[in-house]
Design a protein around this motif. Structure first.
Motif, PDB file in Angstrom:
ATOM      1  N   MET A 166      -2.131  27.623  41.151  1.00  0.00           N
ATOM      2  CA  MET A 166      -3.515  27.191  41.412  1.00  0.00           C
ATOM      3  C   MET A 166      -3.529  25.860  42.156  1.00  0.00           C
ATOM      4  SD  MET A 166      -6.797  27.656  41.125  1.00  0.00           S
ATOM      5  CE  MET A 166      -7.243  28.790  39.790  1.00  0.00           C
ATOM      6  N   ALA A 169      -2.730  26.511  45.710  1.00  0.00           N
ATOM      7  CA  ALA A 169      -3.857  27.159  46.396  1.00  0.00           C
ATOM      8  C   ALA A 169      -4.925  26.144  46.772  1.00  0.00           C
ATOM      9  CB  ALA A 169      -4.453  28.256  45.514  1.00  0.00           C
ATOM     10  N   MET A 170      -5.182  25.197  45.869  1.00  0.00           N
ATOM     11  CA  MET A 170      -6.209  24.187  46.143  1.00  0.00           C
ATOM     12  C   MET A 170      -5.726  23.153  47.169  1.00  0.00           C
ATOM     13  SD  MET A 170      -8.915  25.083  44.364  1.00  0.00           S
ATOM     14  CE  MET A 170      -8.433  26.755  44.797  1.00  0.00           C
ATOM     15  N   CYS A 172      -3.785  23.898  49.800  1.00  0.00           N
ATOM     16  CA  CYS A 172      -3.647  24.511  51.124  1.00  0.00           C
ATOM     17  C   CYS A 172      -4.786  24.102  52.059  1.00  0.00           C
ATOM     18  CB  CYS A 172      -3.621  26.033  51.003  1.00  0.00           C
ATOM     19  SG  CYS A 172      -2.077  26.694  50.375  1.00  0.00           S
ATOM     20  N   GLY A 173      -4.406  23.597  53.205  1.00  0.00           N
ATOM     21  CA  GLY A 173      -5.404  23.249  54.211  1.00  0.00           C
ATOM     22  C   GLY A 173      -6.058  21.899  54.017  1.00  0.00           C
ATOM     23  N   THR A 174      -5.680  21.183  52.949  1.00  0.00           N
ATOM     24  CA  THR A 174      -6.294  19.865  52.719  1.00  0.00           C
ATOM     25  C   THR A 174      -5.433  18.758  53.312  1.00  0.00           C
ATOM     26  OG1 THR A 174      -5.195  19.362  50.619  1.00  0.00           O
ATOM     27  CG2 THR A 174      -7.167  20.751  50.513  1.00  0.00           C
ATOM     28  N   ARG A 199      -5.192  37.171  43.572  1.00  0.00           N
ATOM     29  CA  ARG A 199      -6.129  36.466  44.452  1.00  0.00           C
ATOM     30  C   ARG A 199      -5.511  35.181  44.992  1.00  0.00           C
ATOM     31  NH1 ARG A 199     -11.663  35.742  41.335  1.00  0.00           N
ATOM     32  NH2 ARG A 199     -10.466  34.199  40.207  1.00  0.00           N
ATOM     33  N   LEU A 200      -4.797  34.450  44.135  1.00  0.00           N
ATOM     34  CA  LEU A 200      -4.157  33.208  44.574  1.00  0.00           C
ATOM     35  C   LEU A 200      -3.026  33.498  45.561  1.00  0.00           C
ATOM     36  CD1 LEU A 200      -4.109  31.424  41.097  1.00  0.00           C
ATOM     37  CD2 LEU A 200      -5.381  30.638  43.116  1.00  0.00           C
ATOM     38  N   PHE A 202      -2.948  36.047  47.626  1.00  0.00           N
ATOM     39  CA  PHE A 202      -3.641  36.350  48.895  1.00  0.00           C
ATOM     40  C   PHE A 202      -3.866  35.060  49.675  1.00  0.00           C
ATOM     41  CE2 PHE A 202      -8.060  35.907  50.505  1.00  0.00           C
ATOM     42  CZ  PHE A 202      -7.957  36.652  51.669  1.00  0.00           C
ATOM     43  N   HIS A 203      -4.325  34.046  48.973  1.00  0.00           N
ATOM     44  CA  HIS A 203      -4.672  32.779  49.623  1.00  0.00           C
ATOM     45  C   HIS A 203      -3.431  32.021  50.093  1.00  0.00           C
ATOM     46  CE1 HIS A 203      -7.311  29.399  50.523  1.00  0.00           C
ATOM     47  NE2 HIS A 203      -6.566  28.598  49.807  1.00  0.00           N
ATOM     48  N   GLN A 206      -1.263  33.387  53.094  1.00  0.00           N
ATOM     49  CA  GLN A 206      -1.838  33.212  54.436  1.00  0.00           C
ATOM     50  C   GLN A 206      -1.595  31.787  54.952  1.00  0.00           C
ATOM     51  OE1 GLN A 206      -5.106  34.910  56.023  1.00  0.00           O
ATOM     52  NE2 GLN A 206      -4.725  36.878  55.053  1.00  0.00           N
ATOM     53  N   HIS A 207      -1.457  30.838  54.017  1.00  0.00           N
ATOM     54  CA  HIS A 207      -1.253  29.444  54.417  1.00  0.00           C
ATOM     55  C   HIS A 207       0.227  29.091  54.576  1.00  0.00           C
ATOM     56  CE1 HIS A 207      -5.299  27.565  54.154  1.00  0.00           C
ATOM     57  NE2 HIS A 207      -5.558  28.566  53.350  1.00  0.00           N
TER      58      HIS A 207
ATOM     59  N   TYR B  76     -12.938  42.476  41.468  1.00  0.00           N
ATOM     60  CA  TYR B  76     -11.899  41.887  42.307  1.00  0.00           C
ATOM     61  C   TYR B  76     -11.286  42.991  43.146  1.00  0.00           C
ATOM     62  CZ  TYR B  76      -7.536  40.080  44.051  1.00  0.00           C
ATOM     63  OH  TYR B  76      -6.518  39.736  44.894  1.00  0.00           O
ATOM     64  N   HIS B 203     -11.450  21.577  47.189  1.00  0.00           N
ATOM     65  CA  HIS B 203     -10.838  22.458  48.198  1.00  0.00           C
ATOM     66  C   HIS B 203     -11.827  22.837  49.299  1.00  0.00           C
ATOM     67  CE1 HIS B 203      -7.822  25.282  49.633  1.00  0.00           C
ATOM     68  NE2 HIS B 203      -8.696  26.258  49.603  1.00  0.00           N
ATOM     69  N   GLN B 206     -13.079  20.139  51.899  1.00  0.00           N
ATOM     70  CA  GLN B 206     -12.114  19.753  52.932  1.00  0.00           C
ATOM     71  C   GLN B 206     -12.083  20.780  54.068  1.00  0.00           C
ATOM     72  OE1 GLN B 206      -8.658  17.765  52.556  1.00  0.00           O
ATOM     73  NE2 GLN B 206      -9.410  16.414  50.961  1.00  0.00           N
TER      74      GLN B 206
END
Lengths: 283, 283
Positions: A166, A169-170, A172-174, A199-200, A202-203, A206-207, B76, B203, B206
């Motif tokens: 988690m 995931a949070m 990513c991209g920050t 779900r995590l 999946f996220h 991709q990153h 989901y 998240h 950002q």
């Protein structure tokens, strides 16, 4: 003498946990544990308000006599002060070790990105209350003294990094997220449903295109759901890695438990030398 | 006659929910509800395996006689088939409306990005079992017929989009994520702790720099935690919006409840015209 400063960037530390760890280290005259008073502060969910947690973290990281900064607990909250901590610490923590996991992964990631010290994913003070918690604490102390016995066994010459799923995931991209190209990335999770794990994945997959590969740590305390998910945690990891063309490399010896091994960010062999300059492990 | 095709991209639909909605629409001779048999399939967590859910969605979206595709339920799983659905649907769904929320937000986002039909965040078939669920179903049917009575009241000439907060967080930075620059973005959540809401806001804010502003929908069924968080949901939203220089615009009338109003992606006024070409609403 190795001086270890302890602060709590998220959840507060219980006095009995601090006392138990202090007692465990008492025989070792080569270690000096310094608990920052902020560890025991309380403000809603957190060990004190943001400015107090930030100030304690910066104090510990900038103090010249301190060799390592050990995070007391995870919980939640280190993301709220991470960017400010990076700016305030600057070059003052070059050779220091930083150790924690779970929520404190925001700091490990941000420090690794900024080249601040040597960040590692491993046991925290609060782990003392787990079953076999003393083994986790001894592993942490050994690494902060420059030892390498507690290193995650799959570590080799490739750079690596480890995260709570988690938290990653949070991240990513920050602005806190380091470049993990070419790294082996290890993830672990606790108390999340398997659909949330899916779900995590999946996220994050991709990153994480361009990493050297992914290793799956322990996924523990998965709550019972009203219906079975239909795939195991390892099938989930393999599925999403395959979709993103990320090599799945097998399991990792990390998790929310006392057997949580140590993963220095970057190349572990560099971190095994006591107080190696941070620059030798950053990507 | 407005033909509405129903499929379940995530969780299966219960027969009694389908029957209740069918009964509610029976008096309206201008509406024809077509439940795809896949709605009632079961495969672990999902309404059938990925390939079956994908095929049903593509069938509904490509069928020339269908005017609107209505998602049966969230749950989901729609993220697992969204990219494949975009590729398979192509230009075949130009004028169609797509309605759902919660987990089906992955599809709404991906379709909006790809210019497929008119996507909107609003009630699903499974909402019939909520308290006052019939009002939600009537709102949905009205919008799918081209009505505008159920539109979220703050909507104006600015483009907008609405999401479940977790769904939006998982979308950020992925291949499914549309460009939301200049959009008013509304978020809602259910059954998450306030610390998790805070973490999700860290998240998404950002990732959303450049949006016109953020509106906070309902944050419902927040579980009791072992300690109070110390800030309200609106304080959380304001805090993170301020950090990211995103205007906080106030509350939105969306949520996991029967009062969940409709938010078409893009400019709502365009969607209010029955079967407006999708191109008029895409950014």
């Amino acid at each position: 003498m190795v001086r270890i400063a302890i602060c709590a960037p998220g959840k507060r530390l219980e006095r009995e946990d601090a006392d138990a760890v202090q007692a465990l280290a008492a025989d070792d005259t080569a270690i000096d544990l310094q608990f920052h008073p902020q560890c025991f502060a309380r403000h809603g969910h957190f060990a004190g308000p943001d400015d107090k947690r930030l100030a304690a973290l910066v104090d510990c990281a900038r103090e010249p006599s301190v060799d390592a900064v050990w995070f007391a607990n995870g919980g939640y909250g280190s993301n709220r002060i991470a960017a400010e901590a990076v700016a305030a610490i600057g070059d003052a923590a070059r050779g220091k070790r930083f150790l924690g996991y779970s929520d404190t992964g925001y700091l490990l990631a941000a420090f690794y990105k900024a080249g601040i010290g040597i960040a590692a994913h491993g046991p925290m003070v609060g782990d003392i209350h787990r079953e076999y918690g003393t083994t986790a604490i001894r592993r942490a102390l050994d690494w902060m003294r420059g030892g390498s016995e507690g290193l995650e066994p799959s570590l080799d010459e490739q750079p690596a990094a480890a995260f709570n799923l988690m938290t990653l995931a949070m991240l990513c991209g920050t602005e806190l997220m380091p470049d993990l190209s070419g790294h082996v990335v290890m993830v672990e999770e606790v108390a999340e449903h398997l659909y949330a794990i899916d779900r995590l994945f999946f996220h994050i997959t991709q990153h994480l295109r361009g990493i050297a590969g992914l290793r799956l740590g322990r996924i523990s305390d998965v709550p019972e759901n009203d219906r079975p998910f239909g795939a195991s945690e390892e099938e989930i990891a393999r599925f999403w890695c395959a979709k993103a063309a990320i090599p799945y490399l097998g399991r990792a010896e990390i998790g929310h438990d006392a057997a949580n091994m140590i993963v220095p960010y970057g190349v572990a062999a560099s971190a095994a030398r006591p107080y190696a300059p941070a620059g030798t492990t950053a990507s």
